[in-house]
Design an enzyme around this catalytic site. Structure first.
Site, PDB file in Angstrom:
ATOM      1  N   SER A 197       0.806  -1.224   0.000  1.00 16.55           N
ATOM      2  CA  SER A 197       0.000   0.000   0.000  1.00 16.55           C
ATOM      3  C   SER A 197       0.836   1.269   0.000  1.00 16.55           C
ATOM      4  CB  SER A 197      -0.948   0.009   1.202  1.00 16.55           C
ATOM      5  OG  SER A 197      -1.835  -1.081   1.149  1.00 16.55           O
TER       6      SER A 197
ATOM      7  N   HIS B 221       0.625   4.798   4.351  1.00 19.86           N
ATOM      8  CA  HIS B 221      -0.073   5.375   3.206  1.00 19.86           C
ATOM      9  C   HIS B 221       0.333   6.837   3.016  1.00 19.86           C
ATOM     10  CE1 HIS B 221      -3.634   2.311   3.211  1.00 19.86           C
ATOM     11  NE2 HIS B 221      -2.445   1.734   3.120  1.00 19.86           N
TER      12      HIS B 221
END
Length: 205
Positions: free
Chosen positions: A128, A179
């Site tokens: 991610s 993220h």
């Protein structure tokens, strides 16, 4: 079947290689243990602050190719196979790989920094952070070209960003710091590596 073969043949090579590596690693781990088990993942290269501090810096890299379960890798690879292709088309394979890998490491570093500050240590893994690095670079490119990013590509970008956000709402174990770190890293790497407008390529995907 022919449509599936055509789909993979038309993918960008560097991005497809990254996707294949992630899938193969997941399959191997799933056949030899439980990818949803933190201890198992830690033994196979997941990121963990005490281990990194102890000198196991390779975890900043290896953790990007590990996933906690089937849905985790499906969400990530579905996002990557489209977003990565867009970036590789615009930036080329070498710059794409630099943004993906360096951005993923940047995401892991911010995640570890937050863990160190809060004192909350967790085993983390997943692509991610690297995918958000791709998103960050694409956002910079879109801004650099004043939104002239290709209608199809903009729709894909928005759709995949929404998909990644949905993943964050469904999976309570999502590492938000990774993220954010990936997004920031990708944006900065975009500034460093993207210097030329290549709008003629935007609609090729």
């Amino acid at each position: 079947m022919n449509e599936l073969i055509y789909f993979f043949k038309t993918r960008k090579k560097a991005n497809l290689t990254i996707v294949i590596i992630n899938v193969v690693v997941y399959i191997v781990l799933a056949l030899t243990g439980d990818p949803a088990d933190s201890a198992f993942m830690l033994r196979h290269g997941a990121c963990y602050l005490p281990a990194v501090i102890n000198g196991e810096y390779y975890r900043l890299f290896t953790s990007m190719f590990l996933h906690f379960g089937f849905y985790h890798i499906v969400y990530n690879m579905l996002s990557l196979i489209f977003l990565g292709d867009i970036l590789e088309t615009i930036a080329g394979p070498v710059r794409y790989l630099v943004i993906y890998l360096a951005g993923g490491i940047g995401g892991n570093l911010l995640s570890l920094a937050v863990s160190m500050k809060t004192g909350s240590y967790a085993v983390s893994a997943g692509a991610s952070g690297a995918i958000f690095s791709v998103i960050g670079a694409l956002l910079y490119i879109a801004l650099r070209n004043r939104g002239t990013f290709g209608e199809r590509n903009m729709k894909k970008l928005v759709f995949m960003v929404v998909l990644m956000i949905m993943q964050g709402t469904v999976d309570k174990g999502v590492d938000g710091a990774a993220h954010l770190g990936g997004l920031i890293s990708g944006f900065l790497l975009g500034i460093l590596l993207y210097h030329q407008k290549r709008s003629t390529q935007y609609e090729r995907l």
